[in-house]
Design a protein around this motif. Sequence first.
Motif, PDB file in Angstrom:
ATOM      1  N   ARG A 294       1.052  -1.021   0.346  1.00  0.00           N
ATOM      2  CA  ARG A 294      -0.162  -0.085   0.058  1.00  0.00           C
ATOM      3  C   ARG A 294       0.594   1.452   0.241  1.00  0.00           C
ATOM      4  O   ARG A 294      -0.296   2.670   0.806  1.00  0.00           O
ATOM      5  CB  ARG A 294      -0.964   0.137   1.191  1.00  0.00           C
ATOM      6  N   LEU A 295       2.218   1.441  -0.666  1.00  0.00           N
ATOM      7  CA  LEU A 295       2.867   2.652  -0.760  1.00  0.00           C
ATOM      8  C   LEU A 295       3.058   2.548  -2.435  1.00  0.00           C
ATOM      9  O   LEU A 295       3.270   1.898  -3.091  1.00  0.00           O
ATOM     10  CB  LEU A 295       4.524   1.936  -0.076  1.00  0.00           C
ATOM     11  N   TRP A 296       3.345   3.968  -2.177  1.00  0.00           N
ATOM     12  CA  TRP A 296       3.621   4.527  -3.742  1.00  0.00           C
ATOM     13  C   TRP A 296       4.524   4.281  -3.914  1.00  0.00           C
ATOM     14  O   TRP A 296       5.620   4.963  -3.393  1.00  0.00           O
ATOM     15  CB  TRP A 296       3.084   5.950  -4.101  1.00  0.00           C
ATOM     16  N   GLY A 297       5.012   4.264  -5.194  1.00  0.00           N
ATOM     17  CA  GLY A 297       5.834   4.324  -5.963  1.00  0.00           C
ATOM     18  C   GLY A 297       6.589   4.723  -7.567  1.00  0.00           C
ATOM     19  O   GLY A 297       4.727   4.590  -8.469  1.00  0.00           O
ATOM     20  N   ASP A 298       6.864   4.795  -7.583  1.00  0.00           N
ATOM     21  CA  ASP A 298       7.588   5.577  -9.010  1.00  0.00           C
ATOM     22  C   ASP A 298       7.862   4.230 -10.324  1.00  0.00           C
ATOM     23  O   ASP A 298       9.139   3.484  -9.813  1.00  0.00           O
ATOM     24  CB  ASP A 298       8.608   6.889  -9.667  1.00  0.00           C
ATOM     25  N   TYR A 299       7.204   3.873 -11.040  1.00  0.00           N
ATOM     26  CA  TYR A 299       7.675   2.631 -11.930  1.00  0.00           C
ATOM     27  C   TYR A 299       8.189   3.780 -13.514  1.00  0.00           C
ATOM     28  O   TYR A 299       7.693   4.201 -14.353  1.00  0.00           O
ATOM     29  CB  TYR A 299       6.835   1.892 -11.438  1.00  0.00           C
ATOM     30  N   TRP A 300       8.607   2.740 -13.972  1.00  0.00           N
ATOM     31  CA  TRP A 300       8.759   3.031 -15.795  1.00  0.00           C
ATOM     32  C   TRP A 300       9.226   1.927 -16.560  1.00  0.00           C
ATOM     33  O   TRP A 300       8.957   0.561 -16.275  1.00  0.00           O
ATOM     34  CB  TRP A 300      10.114   3.975 -15.251  1.00  0.00           C
ATOM     35  N   GLY A 301       9.025   2.078 -17.774  1.00  0.00           N
ATOM     36  CA  GLY A 301       8.703   1.006 -18.830  1.00  0.00           C
ATOM     37  C   GLY A 301      10.253   0.811 -19.382  1.00  0.00           C
ATOM     38  O   GLY A 301      10.968   1.979 -18.902  1.00  0.00           O
ATOM     39  N   GLN A 302      10.654   0.492 -20.484  1.00  0.00           N
ATOM     40  CA  GLN A 302      11.488   0.172 -21.156  1.00  0.00           C
ATOM     41  C   GLN A 302      12.441   0.548 -22.071  1.00  0.00           C
ATOM     42  O   GLN A 302      13.800   0.679 -21.795  1.00  0.00           O
ATOM     43  CB  GLN A 302      11.929  -1.596 -21.339  1.00  0.00           C
ATOM     44  N   GLY A 303      11.617   1.745 -22.286  1.00  0.00           N
ATOM     45  CA  GLY A 303      11.517   2.352 -22.916  1.00  0.00           C
ATOM     46  C   GLY A 303      11.078   1.792 -24.867  1.00  0.00           C
ATOM     47  O   GLY A 303      11.720   0.577 -24.869  1.00  0.00           O
TER      48      GLY A 303
END
Length: 121
Positions: free
Chosen positions: A105-114
């Motif tokens: 239940r924590l917020w995080g920043d996530y990225w794709g591989q491009g």
Amino acid sequence: QVQFVESGGGLVQAGGSLRLSCAASGSIFSINIMSWYRQAPGKQRDLVAIITSGGSTNYADSVKGRFTISRDNVKNMVYLQMNSLKPEDTAVYYCHAAVKVTTTRLWGDYWGQGTQVTVSS
């Protein structure tokens, strides 16, 4: 726990169109802001477009009127429709999102591989 996978990049002539897709999967409780960034060779990663969970959007001046960001909250996907492409749009495009993980239940920043977008003149 959370993954984002982009698709839809490729080579297109100036004036053409591409549609990028980004699919989120994993232990997702909710997704807030979703966005697209791009990074050209030798340059910093810049924000292209952003969309809130409610559907409000904002764009970089360089793409206003040509690009459209949208999302499907049921499928956990974000899209970028790119029209009237220019050679200066050539870059690796990344999706990004703020995600609340189910287990913590924590917020995080996530990225794709491009995904590479190349626009030829």
